[in-house]
Scaffold this motif. Structure first.
Motif, PDB file in Angstrom:
ATOM      1  N   UNK A 108      42.365  42.860  49.767  1.00 21.54           N
ATOM      2  CA  UNK A 108      41.728  41.740  49.079  1.00 21.54           C
ATOM      3  C   UNK A 108      42.779  40.753  48.592  1.00 21.54           C
ATOM      4  N   UNK A 109      42.315  39.574  48.261  1.00 19.39           N
ATOM      5  CA  UNK A 109      43.181  38.553  47.676  1.00 19.39           C
ATOM      6  C   UNK A 109      43.037  38.632  46.161  1.00 19.39           C
ATOM      7  N   UNK A 110      44.143  38.628  45.461  1.00 16.75           N
ATOM      8  CA  UNK A 110      44.109  38.650  44.000  1.00 16.75           C
ATOM      9  C   UNK A 110      43.937  40.052  43.448  1.00 16.75           C
ATOM     10  N   UNK A 111      43.596  40.129  42.153  1.00 16.43           N
ATOM     11  CA  UNK A 111      43.481  41.427  41.495  1.00 16.43           C
ATOM     12  C   UNK A 111      42.535  42.384  42.218  1.00 16.43           C
ATOM     13  N   UNK A 112      42.922  43.653  42.207  1.00 16.45           N
ATOM     14  CA  UNK A 112      42.212  44.688  42.953  1.00 16.45           C
ATOM     15  C   UNK A 112      41.816  45.844  42.039  1.00 16.45           C
ATOM     16  N   UNK A 113      41.487  46.968  42.633  1.00 14.26           N
ATOM     17  CA  UNK A 113      41.076  48.134  41.843  1.00 14.26           C
ATOM     18  C   UNK A 113      42.213  48.671  40.978  1.00 14.26           C
ATOM     19  N   UNK A 114      43.445  48.557  41.427  1.00 15.87           N
ATOM     20  CA  UNK A 114      44.577  49.015  40.623  1.00 15.87           C
ATOM     21  C   UNK A 114      44.792  48.092  39.424  1.00 15.87           C
ATOM     22  N   UNK A 115      44.602  46.807  39.609  1.00 24.14           N
ATOM     23  CA  UNK A 115      44.796  45.823  38.539  1.00 24.14           C
ATOM     24  C   UNK A 115      43.735  45.903  37.432  1.00 24.14           C
ATOM     25  N   UNK A 116      42.575  46.438  37.743  1.00 23.78           N
ATOM     26  CA  UNK A 116      41.406  46.354  36.861  1.00 23.78           C
ATOM     27  C   UNK A 116      41.696  46.614  35.379  1.00 23.78           C
ATOM     28  N   UNK A 135      48.639  39.865  36.859  1.00 20.87           N
ATOM     29  CA  UNK A 135      47.978  39.997  38.165  1.00 20.87           C
ATOM     30  C   UNK A 135      47.620  38.657  38.793  1.00 20.87           C
ATOM     31  N   UNK A 136      47.488  37.618  37.975  1.00 18.60           N
ATOM     32  CA  UNK A 136      47.117  36.298  38.469  1.00 18.60           C
ATOM     33  C   UNK A 136      48.318  35.386  38.676  1.00 18.60           C
TER      34      UNK A 136
END
Length: 143
Positions: free
Chosen positions: A45-53, A63-64
């Motif tokens: 994906x582009x941008x924050x993902x499940x790890x970033x949540x 993250x951004x």
């Protein structure tokens, strides 16, 4: 289900040994590592993902930041060159033993680490790779 990962996390997952930014971040990542080890597919994906949540509720989450999106771009290019197929947003990757071995060999050799430049975790990841990936939490299960 799939695990949503941004491109540079395709590299980070190779050396994850249970250390992270916060307790919530680490606990979440441990759960994701178990899912990946069980063979759950990765959707890039582009941008924050499940790890970033767990970090997204912080003021000004990193993250951004442009430095992180630049890291994603460098990782995408390196992984695509290694695998010979797309590794950007929309790509689906199976984290099987062959994929992990190929990625880890390239990571240890330094050929896919341009995205790691200026990362605060780079020294830890280098140590994990040089140990033969001892203690990593993402490891394909033998089925």
């Amino acid at each position: 289900m799939t695990v949503r990962l941004r491109p540079h996390h395709l590299l980070c997952m190779l050396t994850f040994i249970g250390k992270g930014y916060t307790e919530a971040f680490t606990e979440n990542y441990v759960r994701i590592a178990a899912r990946l080890s069980d063979g759950e597919d990765i959707l890039v994906v582009e941008g924050p993902d499940d790890i970033c949540a767990p970090l997204l509720d912080e003021p000004d989450p990193h993250c951004w930041r442009k430095s992180v999106t630049d890291r994603d771009e460098r990782a995408r290019k390196a992984v695509e060159a290694l695998l010979g197929r797309p590794a950007g947003p929309g790509a689906v990757i199976c984290p099987d033993a062959e994929f992990l071995a190929r990625m880890r060999d390239a990571f240890a050799a330094g050929t896919i680490r341009k995205a790691c430049h200026r990362c605060e975790w780079s020294a830890l990841c280098t140590n994990v790779a040089s140990s033969g990936y001892d203690g990593v939490l993402v490891a394909a299960t033998q089925g």
